[in-house]
Every structure is written in C-alpha cells, then in structure tokens.
Design a protein around this motif. Structure first.
Motif, mmCIF file in Angstrom:
data_model
loop_
_atom_site.group_PDB
_atom_site.id
_atom_site.type_symbol
_atom_site.label_atom_id
_atom_site.label_comp_id
_atom_site.label_asym_id
_atom_site.label_seq_id
_atom_site.Cartn_x
_atom_site.Cartn_y
_atom_site.Cartn_z
ATOM 1 N N GLY A 406 0.799 -1.112 0.044
ATOM 2 C CA GLY A 406 0.001 0.001 0.196
ATOM 3 C C GLY A 406 1.036 1.089 -0.057
ATOM 4 O O GLY A 406 0.300 2.483 0.304
ATOM 5 N N CYS A 407 2.051 1.159 -0.357
ATOM 6 C CA CYS A 407 3.134 2.341 -0.268
ATOM 7 C C CYS A 407 2.802 3.062 -1.595
ATOM 8 O O CYS A 407 2.490 2.700 -2.809
ATOM 9 N N ARG A 408 2.853 4.484 -1.291
ATOM 10 C CA ARG A 408 2.860 5.274 -2.320
ATOM 11 C C ARG A 408 4.512 5.423 -3.066
ATOM 12 O O ARG A 408 5.459 5.595 -2.186
ATOM 13 N N VAL A 409 4.776 5.344 -4.309
ATOM 14 C CA VAL A 409 6.063 5.267 -4.724
ATOM 15 C C VAL A 409 6.531 6.660 -5.753
ATOM 16 O O VAL A 409 5.839 6.770 -6.334
ATOM 17 N N VAL A 410 7.912 6.915 -5.270
ATOM 18 C CA VAL A 410 8.621 7.813 -6.151
ATOM 19 C C VAL A 410 9.612 7.072 -6.805
ATOM 20 O O VAL A 410 10.490 6.439 -6.006
ATOM 21 N N PHE A 411 9.501 7.151 -8.257
ATOM 22 C CA PHE A 411 10.537 6.402 -8.871
ATOM 23 C C PHE A 411 11.388 7.267 -9.724
ATOM 24 O O PHE A 411 10.935 8.342 -10.562
ATOM 25 N N ARG A 412 12.802 7.372 -9.590
ATOM 26 C CA ARG A 412 13.732 8.439 -9.907
ATOM 27 C C ARG A 412 14.992 7.310 -10.551
ATOM 28 O O ARG A 412 15.751 7.414 -9.715
ATOM 29 N N PRO A 413 15.131 6.947 -11.544
ATOM 30 C CA PRO A 413 16.152 6.215 -11.939
ATOM 31 C C PRO A 413 17.354 7.327 -12.330
ATOM 32 O O PRO A 413 17.159 8.466 -12.299
ATOM 33 N N ALA A 451 9.075 12.988 -11.685
ATOM 34 C CA ALA A 451 9.933 12.905 -10.542
ATOM 35 C C ALA A 451 11.412 12.906 -11.489
ATOM 36 O O ALA A 451 12.328 13.013 -10.541
ATOM 37 N N GLU A 452 11.546 12.766 -12.691
ATOM 38 C CA GLU A 452 12.950 12.786 -13.218
ATOM 39 C C GLU A 452 13.364 13.811 -13.764
ATOM 40 O O GLU A 452 14.328 14.280 -13.880
ATOM 41 N N SER A 453 12.448 15.032 -14.058
ATOM 42 C CA SER A 453 12.627 16.267 -14.694
ATOM 43 C C SER A 453 12.132 17.523 -13.731
ATOM 44 O O SER A 453 13.089 18.375 -13.435
ATOM 45 N N ASP A 454 10.782 17.524 -13.499
ATOM 46 C CA ASP A 454 10.168 18.626 -12.913
ATOM 47 C C ASP A 454 10.661 18.677 -11.491
ATOM 48 O O ASP A 454 10.863 19.710 -10.890
ATOM 49 N N MET A 455 10.692 17.409 -10.947
ATOM 50 C CA MET A 455 11.441 17.386 -9.472
ATOM 51 C C MET A 455 12.690 17.239 -9.364
ATOM 52 O O MET A 455 13.334 16.593 -10.073
ATOM 53 N N SER A 456 13.295 17.987 -8.487
ATOM 54 C CA SER A 456 14.862 17.846 -8.331
ATOM 55 C C SER A 456 15.023 16.711 -7.239
ATOM 56 O O SER A 456 13.869 16.109 -7.036
ATOM 57 N N VAL A 457 16.237 15.928 -7.174
ATOM 58 C CA VAL A 457 16.569 14.909 -6.135
ATOM 59 C C VAL A 457 16.110 15.337 -4.698
ATOM 60 O O VAL A 457 15.349 14.495 -4.045
ATOM 61 N N VAL A 458 16.276 16.373 -4.246
ATOM 62 C CA VAL A 458 15.813 16.993 -3.052
ATOM 63 C C VAL A 458 14.213 16.802 -2.944
ATOM 64 O O VAL A 458 13.706 16.517 -1.874
ATOM 65 N N ASP A 459 13.509 17.461 -3.827
ATOM 66 C CA ASP A 459 12.146 17.253 -3.988
ATOM 67 C C ASP A 459 11.726 15.894 -3.811
ATOM 68 O O ASP A 459 10.584 15.859 -3.137
ATOM 69 N N CYS A 460 12.306 14.990 -4.407
ATOM 70 C CA CYS A 460 12.095 13.578 -4.296
ATOM 71 C C CYS A 460 12.192 13.404 -2.837
ATOM 72 O O CYS A 460 11.563 12.288 -2.290
ATOM 73 N N PHE A 461 13.513 13.485 -2.393
ATOM 74 C CA PHE A 461 13.720 13.153 -0.782
ATOM 75 C C PHE A 461 12.410 13.545 0.104
ATOM 76 O O PHE A 461 11.965 12.899 0.879
#
Length: 571
Positions: A406-413, A451-461
C-alpha cells in the motif's frame, strides 16, 4: 567485457552505407543492360527507397541544424549516374536534362564542404558581459539534404515523365544551391565572429574580473555535475566563468545557466584564461582533461566531485593532483585509507554537502504514519562490470512489493539508465506498473517526467518517508533527512556488502542472488515499519555529512571556499 548490441555493431561497421552503395552500383548495371526500358527505373529506385527509409526521421521533420547533410553521399553520386544513363538510353537526355544532372551534382558536392565548414563554426561563448555570441546557425542548414534527396528522387523517376520531372529536378537543385550559398555566408560570419572574440578574450576577462573558474569536461547528459554546485558558488559573491572543452558540453551547460560559459578546445586555448583576478578553479569530476587546467600552478585547484558515495571512483589517486579536496565528512577521508591510497592530510577540507541544506527531516516515526511514500532511486550500470551497482533489473520486484504494502512510490532512476536496453526496459516496466496501480487505487505515484525532470532529487527526498537505492551519491545525501533507507547489494552477501561499502551500515541491505531479492518482505518490514536502525543511522549521518549544525549548513562550504581562494566576504 561490455556487450555491443547488433544495432551498434551495424553502425560501427557502416553496414548500411555499404549495402546502399552496392545496390546503387548494381542499379547502374541494370539500367545499362535494360537499354532505356521503363523498367530500368525500378533498379535505382530500390537504393533510393532504402535511403528514404533509413533517413525517414530526418526527412519528415525540420532538420536539426546540419541535419543529414553528407549521408549516403557516394550512393547518391552513383544514382545520379544511373539516372543519366536511363535518360540517355531512353532518348530523353536533352540540354535541360544535362543541366539538371550538372545542377544535381553541384548541389550534392556542396554538402561535404558545408558540413566541414560548419564544423569549424563551433560555439564559443555565452552570457559574456557586453557580447552576444553567434553560437548557432541563423537557419537550419540541413534543409540542403532534404532538398537534395528530393531532387535526386525526381531525377531517378525522370524518364516516367521527362517534360515535367526534369525541369522540376533542375529547380529543386537550384533551391539546394541557394540554401548552400546562404549557409556558406552564415558560417563564414560565425567563424569570423568567433575568431574576433577569441582575439579579445583576455581583455574581456580582465574587464569582467572573474574570481574563479568552474572547469567541466564530461559525457552527454552530465550537466547536473555543474548545476548542483552553482547556487553555492554564487554565494561566494564574485563573478565566475564556466570553462568547457567540447561543443556538446557547451550546449548542455549554456542551456542550464545564465552565467558566462566559454569553450576552450585546445590546450593552448586555456592560456587566455589566466588573468590577475582569477584565484582558483573548481572541478566537479575527474575527467582526463582536468590536468590541462591543473598545470597552471599560480591558481588554487579544488576538487568538489558531484556526490558522496563509497564507490572506488571517490577515492582515486588522481585526487592528489589538486591543491584541495573538498569532502562532506570524515568518511570521505577514511575512504582513501580503506582503498590503500596515501593522501597528504592537508589536502582535505570538510565542508559538508551544501546540496542537502533543503532536505527535510522525517515527519515522524515511519511506523506511525498512516500513508507511507518510498523513493526508489537506482543507479546505472557504470562503465565497467566491477562498477555496476544497479538494482534496476530486480527493480520491478521491489516496486511490486512496495505496492502490495500500500505504499506510494516515487521512482527516479539515474539519468544514464536509458543508455542500456536492459535498464531501459526495466524502467518502462516500472512506469507501467505505477501507472496501472495509480489508475486502480488512486494512489498518486510520482514517476516519469514529473519525478525525473520537474522535481529535483531533494524534492523527491522531501516527498518520501523512506528510500531504496544502490551504491550511489543519493544515499549520502538522503542521510541528512534521518529517514530510513535500504541499499541493494547486487552481487555479494549483506556482510560483504557492508564491509565493501561502509555507508550500508546506516541502511537495511537487500541482497540479490540469481536475479531474486532475498528476504524482501522482512527487510521492507524494517524499512517501512519498526525501523530499528534509527539511532545508528543518525551517527553515520554525522560521519558522512560532517558534524555541522543544520541551521546554516551550507555556510560551511561557502566560508571554506572563500578562505581557500583568499576572497573577502561580500559586504
């Protein structure tokens, strides 16, 4: 050993040009043998259609500046000969036909000259005060290729309707010649402007008075190595210039910043950069050509790298050639000893990782949260098998287990994941899995461009409550959040993995064996539930990211950088 795909092998061996050239030669033989029969049109039409198919993407859209100029040149010359023989044998080779053939040959012969000259008109500078660089063509020169291919097609088909197609072929070739002429004038202007700028560069730099340079040479899609440091180098309060060594790097970074960028291609080109105001140079990777700049002993050379991880590349003897190595914490210093690399102690300065200053702390114990979001941030294959730490091949199984919980997932390869067909396929499968789950459950997973362009790595964190990653710089940065994390061991046991990569002591370890993730459910229970490593993780965060207060965390880097360069604090 790295495996070369069939597609890449075909390109390396120039198989398609060889095939088309052979077909073109055979078409000349066929046309001559058929003695002007209309069926003779079919023979040259076959290689012509192959060219059209192979270049369909180039021909069906606006050219990318130089476009397909120069491609299949030999085959096209042979096809002009085949068309001329066909017209002659059919009795249709009039004065206008001869003119059309001459014009087609002339238009085609201009392509390699234009391509060669355009290669000399490389970009050279952007955002330089008082100067507007001519770094791009005024129009897309590649139209000459599209028009020439059309003219050749008309000439090949000319015997079907010579009174219409021969004049059309002549007109089209005239259009191609006009395009080439305009392009030659534009290229000459660009080359002249570049030379004028280079002659006055040293004077321009003296007037600008930069305090330091950022020196960058890297593969494609690597601009993040520079952009991650720009906000903090800006805080030094003095002008600076980004120096690159290739047109590709120039275009990448010029599109990402408003700071001055200059291209210096040769070793001697760097001499003009040495002006009195410049105190030092920052480097963000260990590119081979960094030594071209390090040779200027009057400057202070500072290595920043572009992440904090336990990879062997972070503890290379190459670092010795710099005056200073800015490291995040004590872990980076100890890493050299672990890899048996003797280093002078005075080379190191602990400055933290300023990029983590905006990383938010956990919103509470993860086991007490009603909804949990997990970031999956795998790395790529690396350049050699021994540096392949990617978990992407088992990524679909990891993501499926998270969805089942039931987790929400952020995927950023990693941005380089698309370079490998296998990793590219795994990414596609994960994105489809997340899209299907979002449609079925309404959970707002973050993936793809978001997740890969609009958001930064810190945004994903900050959007996540926990993370699963590999041996990667993102692990060190994520430690600043205090949130639980897991690392994937792709080849060894958990004990061997922790011994090889000490950062894993702050993580839960997922072991991959024979393409399967072992103890996945138990590990995810700890990661997203009980989190028994919380206190231990805090200790390792200090070890890797420095014993620096969270408030004003990035100030340590700014102050040490100013000190090393001898810069006064801005008023």
């Amino acid at each position: 050993m790295k495996v070369i795909s069939i597609k890449k092998a075909v390109a390396l061996l120039s198989v398609w040009p060889l095939v088309v050239n052979t077909l073109a030669v055979l078409s000349v033989v066929a046309v001559a043998g058929l003695g002007g029969h209309l069926a003779g049109v079919i023979a040259p039409l076959i290689p012509m259609l192959v060219i059209l198919y192979r270049q369909r993407r180039t021909l069906l859209k606006r050219p990318r500046w130089i476009g397909g100029t120069g491609r299949y040149q030999t085959a096209r010359y042979i096809l002009i000969a085949a068309a001329a023989i066909q017209l002659y044998a059919a009795g249709d080779l009039t004065a206008l036909g001869i003119l059309a053939i001459v014009l087609t040959i002339l238009a085609l012969s201009l392509e390699p000259m234009l391509k060669s000259l355009n290669g000399m008109a490389v970009p050279y500078a952007s955002n330089m005060p008082g100067h507007e660089g001519r770094n791009r063509a005024s129009f897309r020169y590649g139209w000459i290729f599209t028009v020439n291919v059309l003219g050749l097609l008309l000439l090949v088909l000319a015997t079907l309707a010579p009174t219409v197609l021969v004049p059309l072929a002549a007109l089209v070739s005239v259009a191609a010649i006009v395009i080439a002429g305009l392009a030659f004038v534009d290229v000459a202007g660009r080359i002249r402007e570049r030379r004028r700028f280079q002659d006055g560069l040293q004077v321009a730099l003296e007037g600008m008075a930069p305090g330091f340079y950022i020196y960058w040479d890297a593969p494609a899609r690597s601009a993040f190595q520079v952009t991650m440091w720009l906000p903090y180098l800006e805080r030094l309060g003095v002008p600076f210039v980004i120096v690159v060594r290739s047109p590709g790097n120039f275009r990448q970074i010029a599109a990402k910043t408003e700071h001055p960028v200059v291209l210096r291609r040769s070793l001697t080109d760097l001499d003009a950069l040495i002006v009195p105001s410049v105190k030092g140079v920052f480097y963000v990777n260990n590119a081979m050509r960094n030594n071209h700049m390090v040779r200027y002993a009057s400057l202070t050379h500072i290595q920043l790298l572009h992440g904090e991880s336990d990879k062997a590349s972070s503890a290379t003897p190459i670092i010795r050639m710099y005056d200073r190595d800015f490291v995040a914490g004590q872990a980076a210093i100890d890493r050299f000893e672990k890899f048996g690399v003797a280093m002078p102690p005075e080379i190191f300065r602990i400055v933290g990782r300023p990029q983590v200053e905006d990383v938010e702390q956990a919103r509470g114990p993860i086991g007490e949260l009603e909804e949990r979001t997990v970031l999956y941030a795998p790395t790529w294959l690396g350049y050699q098998e021994e540096t392949n730490y990617s978990s992407l091949l088992v990524g679909p199984a990891i993501v499926r287990a998270l969805l089942d919980r039931g987790c929400r997932v952020v995927f950023r390869p990693h941005p380089y994941s698309g370079r490998s067909p296998e990793l590219r396929e795994a990414c596609r499968e994960i994105r489809e899995m997340l899209a299907a789950d979002a449609a079925a459950t309404g959970r707002e997973h973050l993936f793809g461009a978001v997740a890969e362009s609009d958001m930064s790595v810190v945004d994903c964190f900050n959007a996540s409550d926990a993370m699963i990653s590999d041996v990667s710089a993102v692990v060190g940065d994520f430690l600043h959040s205090g949130k639980p994390l897991a690392m994937v061991s792709p080849r060894t046991s958990a004990a061997e993995f922790v011994d090889q990569f000490p950062m894993a002591r702050a993580a839960y370890v997922l072991v991959v064996r024979d393409g399967q993730v072992l103890d996945l459910d138990d590990t995810l229970d700890s990661l997203t539930g009980t989190d028994p490593h919380g206190t231990e993780r805090s200790r390792w965060a200090t070890y890797y990211l420095g014993d620096i207060p969270r408030d004003g965390y990035a100030d340590r880097f700014v102050n040490v950088a100013r000190e090393e360069l001898g810069l006064a604090a801005p008023l």
